[in-house]
Structure formats: structure tokens, C-alpha cells
Scaffold this motif. Structure first.
Motif, mmCIF file in Angstrom:
data_model
loop_
_atom_site.group_PDB
_atom_site.id
_atom_site.type_symbol
_atom_site.label_atom_id
_atom_site.label_comp_id
_atom_site.label_asym_id
_atom_site.label_seq_id
_atom_site.Cartn_x
_atom_site.Cartn_y
_atom_site.Cartn_z
ATOM 1 N N ARG A 74 6.642 -8.530 -6.681
ATOM 2 C CA ARG A 74 6.144 -7.860 -5.187
ATOM 3 C C ARG A 74 7.190 -7.615 -4.467
ATOM 4 O O ARG A 74 8.358 -7.728 -4.454
ATOM 5 C CB ARG A 74 5.609 -9.414 -4.659
ATOM 6 N N TRP A 75 7.005 -6.451 -3.297
ATOM 7 C CA TRP A 75 7.777 -6.110 -2.633
ATOM 8 C C TRP A 75 7.274 -6.619 -1.299
ATOM 9 O O TRP A 75 6.396 -6.075 -0.574
ATOM 10 C CB TRP A 75 8.023 -4.586 -2.582
ATOM 11 N N PHE A 76 7.705 -7.988 -0.973
ATOM 12 C CA PHE A 76 7.043 -8.913 0.008
ATOM 13 C C PHE A 76 7.066 -8.017 1.391
ATOM 14 O O PHE A 76 6.234 -8.544 2.387
ATOM 15 C CB PHE A 76 7.578 -10.358 0.134
ATOM 16 N N ASP A 77 7.937 -7.365 1.546
ATOM 17 C CA ASP A 77 8.119 -6.566 3.069
ATOM 18 C C ASP A 77 7.108 -5.437 3.290
ATOM 19 O O ASP A 77 6.906 -4.950 4.174
ATOM 20 C CB ASP A 77 9.376 -5.867 3.060
ATOM 21 N N LYS A 78 6.551 -4.945 2.372
ATOM 22 C CA LYS A 78 5.493 -3.804 2.195
ATOM 23 C C LYS A 78 4.354 -4.290 3.167
ATOM 24 O O LYS A 78 3.915 -5.522 2.851
ATOM 25 C CB LYS A 78 5.000 -3.501 0.446
ATOM 26 N N SER A 79 3.734 -3.349 3.728
ATOM 27 C CA SER A 79 2.649 -3.616 4.773
ATOM 28 C C SER A 79 1.752 -4.332 3.742
ATOM 29 O O SER A 79 0.928 -5.247 4.412
ATOM 30 C CB SER A 79 2.015 -2.321 5.447
ATOM 31 N N PHE A 80 1.356 -3.942 2.847
ATOM 32 C CA PHE A 80 0.485 -4.688 1.778
ATOM 33 C C PHE A 80 0.724 -4.383 0.527
ATOM 34 O O PHE A 80 1.385 -3.353 -0.210
ATOM 35 C CB PHE A 80 -1.126 -4.461 1.907
ATOM 36 N N ASN A 81 0.602 -5.360 -0.767
ATOM 37 C CA ASN A 81 0.657 -5.254 -2.078
ATOM 38 C C ASN A 81 -0.551 -5.180 -2.664
ATOM 39 O O ASN A 81 -1.557 -6.257 -2.237
ATOM 40 C CB ASN A 81 1.508 -6.231 -2.736
ATOM 41 N N LEU A 82 -1.240 -4.370 -3.299
ATOM 42 C CA LEU A 82 -2.376 -4.555 -3.963
ATOM 43 C C LEU A 82 -2.103 -5.029 -5.308
ATOM 44 O O LEU A 82 -1.318 -4.441 -6.282
ATOM 45 C CB LEU A 82 -2.919 -2.906 -4.256
ATOM 46 N N ILE A 83 -2.514 -5.996 -5.577
ATOM 47 C CA ILE A 83 -2.136 -6.823 -7.110
ATOM 48 C C ILE A 83 -3.364 -6.709 -7.902
ATOM 49 O O ILE A 83 -4.541 -7.256 -7.689
ATOM 50 C CB ILE A 83 -1.767 -8.331 -6.632
ATOM 51 N N ILE A 84 -2.924 -6.416 -8.963
ATOM 52 C CA ILE A 84 -4.088 -6.518 -10.212
ATOM 53 C C ILE A 84 -3.545 -7.356 -11.437
ATOM 54 O O ILE A 84 -2.567 -6.840 -12.012
ATOM 55 C CB ILE A 84 -4.439 -4.942 -10.647
ATOM 56 N N ALA A 85 -4.040 -8.359 -11.792
ATOM 57 C CA ALA A 85 -3.654 -9.123 -13.044
ATOM 58 C C ALA A 85 -4.115 -8.532 -14.171
ATOM 59 O O ALA A 85 -4.887 -7.515 -14.278
ATOM 60 C CB ALA A 85 -4.130 -10.474 -12.920
ATOM 61 N N LYS A 86 -3.736 -9.324 -15.312
ATOM 62 C CA LYS A 86 -3.748 -8.527 -16.474
ATOM 63 C C LYS A 86 -5.392 -8.554 -17.013
ATOM 64 O O LYS A 86 -5.781 -7.619 -17.565
ATOM 65 C CB LYS A 86 -3.259 -9.494 -17.679
ATOM 66 N N ASP A 87 -6.216 -9.495 -16.334
ATOM 67 C CA ASP A 87 -7.469 -9.462 -16.674
ATOM 68 C C ASP A 87 -8.446 -8.806 -15.615
ATOM 69 O O ASP A 87 -9.736 -8.878 -15.414
ATOM 70 C CB ASP A 87 -8.142 -10.999 -16.537
#
Length: 658
Positions: free
Chosen positions: A350-363
Motif C-alpha cells: 500500500r502507499w498509505f499516503d495516496k488519496s486512495f488505494n484501490l485494492i484487488i485481492a487474489k480472488d
């Protein structure tokens, strides 16, 4: 008069409202580049939004004392009353006068905007757990679309379409419709677009529609919080055209917009993401991302060392990227695992400082994790809802789509950082601190299936009031007391509004909780119902006041901020232990509800607190709770379940089981 706006600061926003139909995406120019083509320009209402009112000082003091009443014994309350009286008649009166004068000189903004940005940006604690929340998406209704590559491609393209629609002024303005049949219509929109921006809000108001502030939206993209000594900065570079992708602690960038600002072809984006997913490089020995979880002053110093070691240009690519897409290597086991992964993860991806992180897990499980200084839940949830709707109803790729045969190694740049020994030591220390902290966090959740919004509304009760009452009862049952409780409410109905606090703990909830928990057998079902009705009515009043900018928290905060800025000795009211206690929010709560949302969450705001994310659905109630070792989240949730069960029994006229 603005209605009871069901807008919580994070992560709740207005319910999904109908939008222009989506169009399938193809490469090149044309309608496929946009989510919608609003006939009313996106920022049409912004100039004429009403200004956030500065409450009257006597109202603020009265509301403050009402909120203190259930938390203090008689002696403490009398002392607090004295502090309030001398504040209201003395230094408080002078500060209030100065605040009103300052507000009059700054009509382009709100009195809370500057101090609120400062509050976030001067905080030195890590943004992880202390500030950043997450909201997770429901799965795509079509199971085969939940493949990691397919979902990442579709959500990325929908996110970029949102960006383009927003910047072109084609995104529907954010409006709270009290009577959609009148105001959310093509005929009204065709009419209102000809009303000058300086008057447009009044036109909407006449048909019971309330446009919301959209000043935060530009920070959704190309934005990052930069660590600086004593006060961070928000950085935005709208010229950058590249996406940042994190996978296994590695950083990749590729252009997602071409030179003309059009979205790169779908098959190329899919090919680039497939190329990144096929990289078998082991995770880096010193994952740089840990630094964004550090104390802000420590991170500011290490960032200076990074720049001094020849990483300035590489860091700029990270900071200016359109957003950060995180491709995780783990499949999600259950809701608790989902919450941990999306709220903090393992710190490497994660880049926790970014305005948002769009996270997509393996599934294919997906979520948005966002930094809070730049904005609140209204902007994030609008983006979230639009991305879910577009990616599921007009997906850019299907399971049959083939990635382009392009050579992605030429388009995708893998970033590398030059690390000296001091930086390696800094990363190792950040990792140890991160691991130790997240290990102390417990998250648990429940789903209560006996009923929800529909049943409670038939009983003429506010669903939100009932959920909040359940938390009061639960804490009383578990710990034998009533404590400071925070519920977030958006003031986006005003120009540059941020949030206000609803204080759900009241003399009404205290009386009702004690009846249910301590002496249920001495009260008839009718008496218990009556007490619940009183709580609901009062909670409705508090919610309406907060949404109208008529709470007490932000006003007292602004007066304190002004005193500090002017070098005035801190007034006694703020030194009163009761003021410290009511701002030590043991129950920090926030609600969200949208067809796109699966679950949302955040950490407690104090070490001995609970972080309570909840949603009252049509026929069930969900609750996601976090705690540190000083509190027991599982037991609290059992008490919440018991409280809800008891209230439903009382509403159905059944005796309460002890």
C-alpha cells in the motif's frame, strides 16, 4: 430548511441515485471515455452553496452541557456548568466575536475548513489505523467477473472514466433529492442549467433538492499527502497520466491516458496488468511502502534522505500517479480477514499516503482504502458507487476478452529506489513498529437478521437511533457505564463543509439503557417502547442539527484553534477534565449504506475505545467493530446483539429475557 440529511462523514454519503445510462467502452475518443453526460455542469451549484453557519455561542454551550449530562455526576456537572458560564460571558464571547468577523472576511470558504485541514496535516501519528479507513465493494454479481485481472481492469477503467467525466464537467452534480420525482428529472435539469451558477442552489432548493459541496473531488486523483516536519502537505499534479501499481512490494507505472488525454485501449491496460501479475520477482528485502506507515516526522526525515539519495524523480512518479492500484497475492478468507487486509494489510503493498488505494485481492475482492486529510466520505462514496455501477453494468472487459499482443515490458516501468544503510534501517524499524501495532488490533463483526430499516420505520423509529441505542446498551452491559460517543455527520450541504459530530449518548439513551440492562422486568413493553421513542426523537433532532452545522464540537474546536493562533492562554473550559473526557471518544461510530458496499471499517480513535462501523439494511443490521487489547470487541458485539434482540422483543410486546 435542510432535511435530516443521511450523510455521515466517513464513510457514508447519499444513497445511490439514478445516473445517466453507462455506455460500453472502446478505445479512442467518443462517449465511451465518460461515465455519463450530465446536462447540468458538475460544479454548477458550487458558487451558490450556502455558507456553513457559525452557531450562536449560547446554543453551543447549551448543546455542550446537554451532551455532558449523561457522562458526569452532579458535582462534576456543576463545575463544568461554571466553566461554561464564565467562558460564555468572558473570553468565549470575545473569541466568538473574532471568529464571526474572520468568517465574514472569508466568504469563499467555511470557518472550519482551514482549522480542519490543519488538524489532520499537523497530526504526527501514523495515518495507518489512526486516520485511514476502508470501504469494500460487494462482489461483481456475475461470478466469473471476480477474477483478479478482469476486475482490476474493469475497475481501473471505470475509475479513469470517472476522472475524465469529472474533469470534463460531465459528472452529475452531487445532489440530495428529497423529492426525486420533481428534482431528479430531465425537465428540471434542462431548466436549472440555464440558471446562473450564482443562483442555481436556490433553484434546486425550491424543488426540495439540496446540492452538496464538491470542492474536495479534485483531490481524488493525482494526489498524495507528503510528509513534512511539523505539518504535512497535500500535493496534486493533474498533468500526470500514469497509473501506479503495487504488487508484492514492487512499484510499477504505465500511462493510462494517452497524449491527448484519452484512455489507453482496454486490451493494452489488460495486457499491462497481466504482465505485472506474471512478474515472479521475490518481494524486495526492504519494502519502501512501510515508510508511509511511520510517524509523520520520522517519515519526513527519511523522505528527505530518499530525495538526497537520488530518488526525487522516482518519488514524484509515485506522488503524481492518477491513483494507486494494489494487486494483492492473498485470497480473502472471510469478513474479518477482509477487514484486516483492507484496513492495513501486511504493510508492503500500500502507499498509505495516496488519496486512495484501490485494492484487488487474489480472488477479486476489492476495496478502497483512503487517506482522510484531503476529504470525507461524500466524495469517496460517490466515486465508489460510480465505479461499482460502471464496472458491473458496463464492464470494459469480459472473461472472453484477450489482452493486446503488445510488448508490455516497453510500456510498464518498474520503479527502483536507491537505498543507503540509514534508509534500510528506517524501513526495518518501520516494519517492526507496523507489525507490532497491527498485531494488537482485533476486528469482529455480526449480522443481526431479525429485522432492519423496514421494521423499525413501521414502528415509527429512526433506524440510526436504534443502532446507536444498541451501542449504548451494549457498553453499559459490558462495562457498567455511559461513555463519550462520536457519530460522524457530513456538513456537505454547505460550501467547504466538512463534518459535525452527533453525540448519541444522551440523558434519554442513558435512562433507556439502564431500564433494558438493569431492570427490564420492572418496565412494561409499552414503557420500554415509549423510552425508545424518546431516544429516537432526540437522536433525530441531534442529526438534523449536526447536518445543519448546528452541533457544538466544530464551533468549540474553532474557538480553541483561534485562541491558540492568537497566543491567548487556553480558556478554563478546555482545561476542564470533562472537556478532555468528552473528546476521548471511546465509542467512535460511523455508518454507511449503499448497494455497492459490502463492509467498511476503521480502527478505534483512542487506545481504550471501539471503532464501530455499521449499517442498517432493509431487513438486517450489520456491525463491524475494532478494538485494542484494553477492550473486548467480541464481547461488545455479543452485547450489541443482546441489545438489539431485547429492543425487538419490546417492540413485539414480548418480555425481555434477563
Amino acid at each position: 430548511m435542510v432535511p435530516r440529511l443521511l450523510l455521515r462523514a466517513w464513510p457514508r454519503g447519499p444513497a445511490l441515485v439514478s445516473r445517466a445510462p453507462c455506455r460500453p467502452l472502446s478505445a479512442g475518443t467518443g462517449p465511451s471515455q465518460y461515465l455519463q453526460h450530465s446536462i447540468v455542469p458538475t460544479m454548477h451549484y458550487q458558487d451558490s452553496l450556502p455558507r456553513l453557519p457559525v452557531p450562536k455561542l449560547e446554543d453551543t454551550i447549551r448543546r455542550y452541557l446537554s451532551a455532558q449530562k449523561p457522562l458526569l455526576d452532579d458535582d462534576q456537572f456543576r463545575k463544568t456548568e461554571q466553566f461554561c458560564k464564565s467562558f460564555e460571558n468572558g473570553i468565549g464571547k470575545e473569541l466568538h466575536k473574532q471568529l464571526v468577523a474572520q468568517d465574514q472576511q472569508n466568504k469563499h470558504t467555511s470557518y472550519i475548513s482551514g482549522p480542519w485541514f490543519d488538524m489532520y496535516l499537523t497530526a504526527r501519528d501514523s495515518v495507518v489505523l489512526n486516520f485511514n479507513p476502508f470501504i469494500s465493494f460487494n462482489p461483481d454479481p456475475k461470478p466469473e467477473y471476480n477474477d483478479q485481472l478482469i476486475r482490476a481492469t474493469n475497475m481501473t477503467i471505470s475509475a479513469i472514466r470517472f476522472l475524465k467525466t469529472l474533469r470534463a464537467g460531465l459528472l452529475e452534480p452531487e445532489v440530495f433529492h428529497l423529492n426525486p420525482a420533481k428534482s431528479d428529472t430531465d425537465s428540471f435539469k434542462r431548466l436549472i442549467r440555464f440558471v446562473p451558477s450564482s443562483l442555481s442552489w436556490y433553484g434546486a432548493y425550491l424543488v426540495n433538492a439540496y446540492p452538496l459541496d464538491m470542492s474536495q473531488y479534485f483531490r481524488l486523483f493525482n494526489s498524495t499527502r507528503l510528509p513534512k516536519p511539523t505539518r504535512d502537505e497535500l500535493f496534486t499534479d493533474e498533468k500526470a497520466k500514469h497509473l501506479l501499481v503495487l504488487r508484492r512490494g514492487h512499484f510499477y507505472i504505465f500511462d493510462i491516458l494517452d497524449q491527448d488525454g484519452n484512455i489507453v485501449s482496454t486490451s493494452e491496460i489488460q495486457a499491462h496488468l497481466k504482465y505485472i501479475l506474471s512478474d515472479v520477482s521475490p518481494a524486495p528485502e526492504f519494502p519502501l511502502a512501510y515508510l508511509t506507515s511511520e510517524n509523520r516526522d520520522v517519515w519526513a526525515e527519511l523522505r528527505q534522505q530518499l530525495i538526497g539519495s537520488g530518488n526525487e524523480e522516482t518519488l514524484r512518479k509515485v506522488d503524481s500517479a492518477v491513483f494507486c492500484l494494489c494487486l494483492d497475492d492473498v485470497p480473502i478468507k472471510d469478513l474479518i480477514h477482509l477487514s484486516h487486509n483492507m484496513l492495513h494489510g501486511d504493510g508492503t503493498n500500500r502507499w498509505f499516503d495516496k488519496s486512495f488505494n484501490l485494492i484487488i485481492a487474489k480472488d477479486g475482492t476489492a476495496a478502497v482504502h483512503f487517506e482522510h486529510a484531503w476529504g470525507d466520505g461524500v466524495a469517496v462514496l460517490r466515486f465508489f458507487n460510480e465505479v461499482f455501477k460502471d464496472s458491473t453494468q458496463a464492464p470494459a472487459v469480459t472473461p472472453q476478452s484477450q489482452p493486446a499482443t503488445t510488448d508490455s515490458s516497453l510500456a510498464v516501468q518498474k520503479l527502483s529506489f536507491k537505498l543507503n544503510d540509514a534508509l534500510k534501517t528506517g524501513i526495518t524499524a518501520a516494519k517492526q513498529k507496523f507489525d507490532a501495532t497491527v498485531k494488537t488490533l482485533t476486528i469482529d463483526c455480526i449480522q443481526f437478521h431479525r429485522g432492519g430499516k423496514e421494521f423499525l420505520k413501521r414502528q415509527k423509529l429512526s433506524p440510526d437511533a436504534v443502532a446507536q441505542l444498541a451501542f449504548q446498551m451494549a457498553f453499559l452491559r459490558q462495562y457498567g457505564q455511559t461513555v463519550a460517543t462520536y457519530e460522524s455527520c457530513s456538513t456537505a450541504a454547505f460550501k467547504h463543509g466538512r463534518t459535525e459530530t452527533i453525540r448519541p449518548a444522551s440523558i434519554f439513551t442513558k435512562k433507556c439503557s439502564e431500564a433494558f440492562v438493569r431492570a427490564p422486568s420492572t418496565h412494561s413493553a409499552g414503557e420500554l417502547q415509549q423510552m425508545m421513542a424518546e431516544c429516537s426523537k432526540y437522536h433525530g433532532q441531534l442529526t438534523k442539527e449536526a447536518a445543519m452545522g448546528q452541533g457544538f464540537d466544530r464551533h468549540l474546536f474553532a474557538l480553541r484553534y483561534l485562541a491558540a493562533a492568537k497566543g491567548i492562554v487556553l480558556p478554563e473550559l478546555y482545561l476542564d477534565p470533562a472537556y478532555g473526557q468528552i473528546n476521548h471518544n471511546i465509542l467512535s461510530t460511523s455508518t454507511l449504506n449503499s448497494p455497492a458496499v459490502n463492509i467498511g471499517g476503521f480502527a478505534p480513535v483512542v487506545p481504550d475505545g471501539f471503532g464501530v462501523g455499521y449499517a442498517v439494511h432493509d431487513n438486517w443490521i450489520g456491525c463491524n467493530v475494532s478494538s485494542y487489547p484494553g477492550r473486548n470487541a467480541r464481547e461488545f458485539l455479543q452485547c450489541v446483539e443482546k441489545a438489539l434482540g431485547d429492543m425487538f422483543d419490546a417492540l413485539e410486546g414480548k418480555p425481555i429475557k434477563t
